[in-house]
Design an enzyme around this catalytic site. Structure first.
Site, PDB file in Angstrom:
ATOM      1  N   LYS A  30       7.491   5.302   4.897  1.00 34.45           N
ATOM      2  CA  LYS A  30       7.335   6.744   4.671  1.00 34.45           C
ATOM      3  C   LYS A  30       8.659   7.360   4.217  1.00 34.45           C
ATOM      4  CE  LYS A  30       3.066   7.045   5.223  1.00 34.45           C
ATOM      5  NZ  LYS A  30       2.199   7.563   4.140  1.00 34.45           N
ATOM      6  N   ASN A  79       0.816  -1.231   0.000  1.00 36.63           N
ATOM      7  CA  ASN A  79       0.000   0.000   0.000  1.00 36.63           C
ATOM      8  C   ASN A  79       0.842   1.269   0.000  1.00 36.63           C
ATOM      9  OD1 ASN A  79      -2.756  -1.123   0.252  1.00 36.63           O
ATOM     10  ND2 ASN A  79      -1.901  -1.989   2.131  1.00 36.63           N
ATOM     11  N   SER A  82       5.432  11.010   7.462  1.00 40.89           N
ATOM     12  CA  SER A  82       5.027  10.864   8.864  1.00 40.89           C
ATOM     13  C   SER A  82       6.163  11.135   9.828  1.00 40.89           C
ATOM     14  CB  SER A  82       4.523   9.435   9.082  1.00 40.89           C
ATOM     15  OG  SER A  82       4.368   9.160  10.466  1.00 40.89           O
ATOM     16  N   TYR A 106       6.462   0.851   9.221  1.00 42.21           N
ATOM     17  CA  TYR A 106       5.618   1.911   8.642  1.00 42.21           C
ATOM     18  C   TYR A 106       6.468   3.163   8.370  1.00 42.21           C
ATOM     19  CZ  TYR A 106       2.493   5.985   9.011  1.00 42.21           C
ATOM     20  OH  TYR A 106       1.875   7.191   8.820  1.00 42.21           O
TER      21      TYR A 106
HETATM   22  N1  LIG Z   1      -3.626  10.913  10.765  1.00 39.87           N
HETATM   23  C1  LIG Z   1      -2.394  11.266  11.145  1.00 39.87           C
HETATM   24  O1  LIG Z   1      -2.182  11.855  12.227  1.00 39.87           O
HETATM   25  C2  LIG Z   1      -1.228  10.972  10.241  1.00 39.87           C
HETATM   26  C3  LIG Z   1      -1.369  10.457   8.960  1.00 39.87           C
HETATM   27  N2  LIG Z   1      -0.274  10.260   8.162  1.00 39.87           N
HETATM   28  C4  LIG Z   1      -0.401   9.750   6.795  1.00 39.87           C
HETATM   29  O2  LIG Z   1      -1.450  10.433   6.135  1.00 39.87           O
HETATM   30  C5  LIG Z   1      -2.117   9.540   5.241  1.00 39.87           C
HETATM   31  C6  LIG Z   1      -3.596   9.519   5.566  1.00 39.87           C
HETATM   32  O3  LIG Z   1      -3.734   9.050   6.894  1.00 39.87           O
HETATM   33  P1  LIG Z   1      -5.157   8.985   7.609  1.00 39.87           P
HETATM   34  O4  LIG Z   1      -6.117   9.844   6.863  1.00 39.87           O
HETATM   35  O5  LIG Z   1      -4.918   9.195   9.033  1.00 39.87           O
HETATM   36  O6  LIG Z   1      -5.504   7.456   7.383  1.00 39.87           O
HETATM   37  P2  LIG Z   1      -6.948   6.814   7.124  1.00 39.87           P
HETATM   38  O7  LIG Z   1      -6.786   5.349   7.299  1.00 39.87           O
HETATM   39  O8  LIG Z   1      -7.985   7.539   7.897  1.00 39.87           O
HETATM   40  O9  LIG Z   1      -7.155   7.145   5.587  1.00 39.87           O
HETATM   41  C7  LIG Z   1      -6.443   6.489   4.567  1.00 39.87           C
HETATM   42  C8  LIG Z   1      -7.361   6.359   3.383  1.00 39.87           C
HETATM   43  O10 LIG Z   1      -6.614   5.754   2.320  1.00 39.87           O
HETATM   44  C9  LIG Z   1      -7.385   4.693   1.782  1.00 39.87           C
HETATM   45  N3  LIG Z   1      -6.439   3.688   1.322  1.00 39.87           N
HETATM   46  C10 LIG Z   1      -5.607   2.938   2.079  1.00 39.87           C
HETATM   47  N4  LIG Z   1      -4.888   2.137   1.295  1.00 39.87           N
HETATM   48  C11 LIG Z   1      -5.273   2.374   0.022  1.00 39.87           C
HETATM   49  C12 LIG Z   1      -4.894   1.839  -1.235  1.00 39.87           C
HETATM   50  N5  LIG Z   1      -3.984   0.862  -1.349  1.00 39.87           N
HETATM   51  N6  LIG Z   1      -5.486   2.343  -2.345  1.00 39.87           N
HETATM   52  C13 LIG Z   1      -6.430   3.310  -2.247  1.00 39.87           C
HETATM   53  N7  LIG Z   1      -6.860   3.823  -1.088  1.00 39.87           N
HETATM   54  C14 LIG Z   1      -6.262   3.359   0.036  1.00 39.87           C
HETATM   55  C15 LIG Z   1      -8.281   4.197   2.902  1.00 39.87           C
HETATM   56  O11 LIG Z   1      -9.465   3.579   2.383  1.00 39.87           O
HETATM   57  C16 LIG Z   1      -8.578   5.480   3.675  1.00 39.87           C
HETATM   58  O12 LIG Z   1      -9.756   6.124   3.229  1.00 39.87           O
HETATM   59  C17 LIG Z   1      -1.451   8.184   5.405  1.00 39.87           C
HETATM   60  O13 LIG Z   1      -0.512   8.014   4.352  1.00 39.87           O
HETATM   61  C18 LIG Z   1      -0.752   8.276   6.746  1.00 39.87           C
HETATM   62  O14 LIG Z   1       0.374   7.456   6.772  1.00 39.87           O
HETATM   63  C19 LIG Z   1       0.985  10.572   8.594  1.00 39.87           C
HETATM   64  C20 LIG Z   1       1.192  11.030   9.853  1.00 39.87           C
HETATM   65  C21 LIG Z   1       0.115  11.277  10.779  1.00 39.87           C
HETATM   66  O1  LIG Z   2       1.948   8.475  11.149  1.00 40.06           O
HETATM   67  C1  LIG Z   2       1.094   8.459  12.018  1.00 40.06           C
HETATM   68  O2  LIG Z   2       1.321   9.121  13.181  1.00 40.06           O
HETATM   69  C2  LIG Z   2       0.252   9.449  14.065  1.00 40.06           C
HETATM   70  C3  LIG Z   2       0.872   9.790  15.414  1.00 40.06           C
HETATM   71  O3  LIG Z   2       1.620   8.690  15.860  1.00 40.06           O
HETATM   72  P1  LIG Z   2       1.399   8.064  17.310  1.00 40.06           P
HETATM   73  O4  LIG Z   2       2.476   7.030  17.431  1.00 40.06           O
HETATM   74  O5  LIG Z   2       1.568   9.183  18.296  1.00 40.06           O
HETATM   75  O6  LIG Z   2       0.004   7.517  17.343  1.00 40.06           O
HETATM   76  C4  LIG Z   2      -0.726   8.283  14.155  1.00 40.06           C
HETATM   77  O7  LIG Z   2      -1.807   8.613  15.028  1.00 40.06           O
HETATM   78  C5  LIG Z   2      -1.237   7.985  12.755  1.00 40.06           C
HETATM   79  O8  LIG Z   2      -2.147   6.909  12.759  1.00 40.06           O
HETATM   80  C6  LIG Z   2      -0.069   7.586  11.879  1.00 40.06           C
HETATM   81  O9  LIG Z   2      -0.503   7.438  10.545  1.00 40.06           O
END
Ligand SMILES: NC(=O)C1=CN([C@@H]2O[C@H](COP(=O)(O)OP(=O)(O)OC[C@H]3O[C@@H](n4cnc5c(N)ncnc54)[C@H](O)[C@@H]3O)[C@@H](O)[C@H]2O)C=CC1
Ligand SMILES: O=C1O[C@H](COP(=O)(O)O)[C@@H](O)[C@H](O)[C@H]1O
Length: 267
Positions: free
Chosen positions: A156, A90, A115, A152
């Protein structure tokens, strides 16, 4: 940006924060492997602008990038404890597939959701928990080598390197945003590390807006609010992108309640 913007992973937490803040500022094409609820689409986005596909599906991705000017690539497995087979498919293969399709389609810019976990191993026993506190001066600024926390985080760091490769060889502007911890309405509760890397919803939308509007070549920036507690510098995001965050976890109690005089993030 006059051309459409492809947002992958549009249905997730980060995608929803971006669309809530700047959903009406761009002509979006939304991609997610899960169907997106019609009532959640921003004004002006119709089901014709929604692609249900996996980012590892090369043909589907090539159709999705056709005619777009920019890609915001969020799709992937966001779990810090995600197993290797999932991040390999992914996050790594998916990111390479979207980058390759983007350069072949002549896309100008690519914004990558990296991340904090790409650099989590800087949080050594010696430095923690002091580095999470207001008066500590330790800062990462984006020029340091990756030191991932987990596989993970390796995925990234690999995405950032793939972006560097496609930038150097294909004249694609690339911004990698090392996102901290996105939560809505208040910082992570009773979690020092999370409060030091909090990214509010409105700052998230604004940062990705700047990534779509500013001129740059290749950048790695930290995506956090202007927290008093911080161990990531936001100076590069200010300088290169014009990022001007409005939120600060210090405006909330440790339990996440707004302090009286604070103007809470309600985005
Ligand atoms: N939420 C956070 O605090 C953080 C998020 N990130 C990064 O930001 C991005 C988004 O994270 P979130 O929105 O929190 O995750 P999330 O899980 O809420 O959203 C990810 C979305 O991507 C879709 N998805 C996953 N794999 C897929 C694939 N192979 N093909 C098409 N769609 C796919 C899922 O269906 C989902 O809607 C990720 O890459 C994550 O690693 C990085 C650091 C922190
Ligand atoms: O990259 C990500 O980081 C956030 C924050 O990390 P955490 O170890 O403090 O939980 C995480 O919530 C998120 O799912 C992840 O995609």
């Amino acid at each position: 940006m006059d051309d459409p913007v492809l947002l992958t992973g549009a249905g997730g937490r980060v995608g929803r924060a971006i669309l809530a803040g700047i959903g009406e500022a761009y002509d979006w094409r939304l991609l997610d492997r899960e169907p997106l609820a019609a009532e959640r689409l921003p004004a002006g986005v119709t089901t014709e602008d929604v692609v249900v596909a996996d980012v590892t599906d090369e043909e589907a991705v090539r159709r999705a990038v056709d005619g777009v000017g920019a890609v915001v690539h969020l799709a992937g497995d966001p779990r810090p404890n995600a197993p290797w087979d999932s991040v390999l498919a992914n996050n790594i293969d998916g990111t390479r597939t979207v980058l390759a399709a983007a350069v072949d389609a002549g896309v100008d810019r690519f914004v990558f959701a990296s991340s904090n976990h790409a650099v989590g191993a800087y949080e050594t026993e010696d430095r923690t928990p002091d580095m999470y506190r207001k008066d500590d001066e330790f800062r990462l600024n984006g020029s340091e080598l990756p030191r991932p926390s987990n596989l993970y985080g390796v995925s990234k760091a690999t995405g950032e390197t793939l972006g560097r490769y496609y930038h150097d060889h294909h004249d694609l502007s690339v911004a990698c945003v090392r996102i901290g911890n996105l939560t809505k309405g208040h910082p992570p509760r009773e979690y020092e590390r999370g409060q030091a890397m909090w990214l509010s919803h409105r700052d998230c939308a604004h940062l990705f807006d700047r990534c779509l509007a500013a001129d740059y070549e290749y950048e790695i920036v930290y995506g956090i609010s202007d927290n008093d507690r911080k161990y990531y510098s936001i100076e590069r995001a200010r300088e290169a992108l014009g990022y001007d965050p409005q939120d600060n976890s210090a405006a909330y109690t440790f339990g996440g309640e707004p302090k009286e005089e604070a103007e809470p993030d309600s985005a």
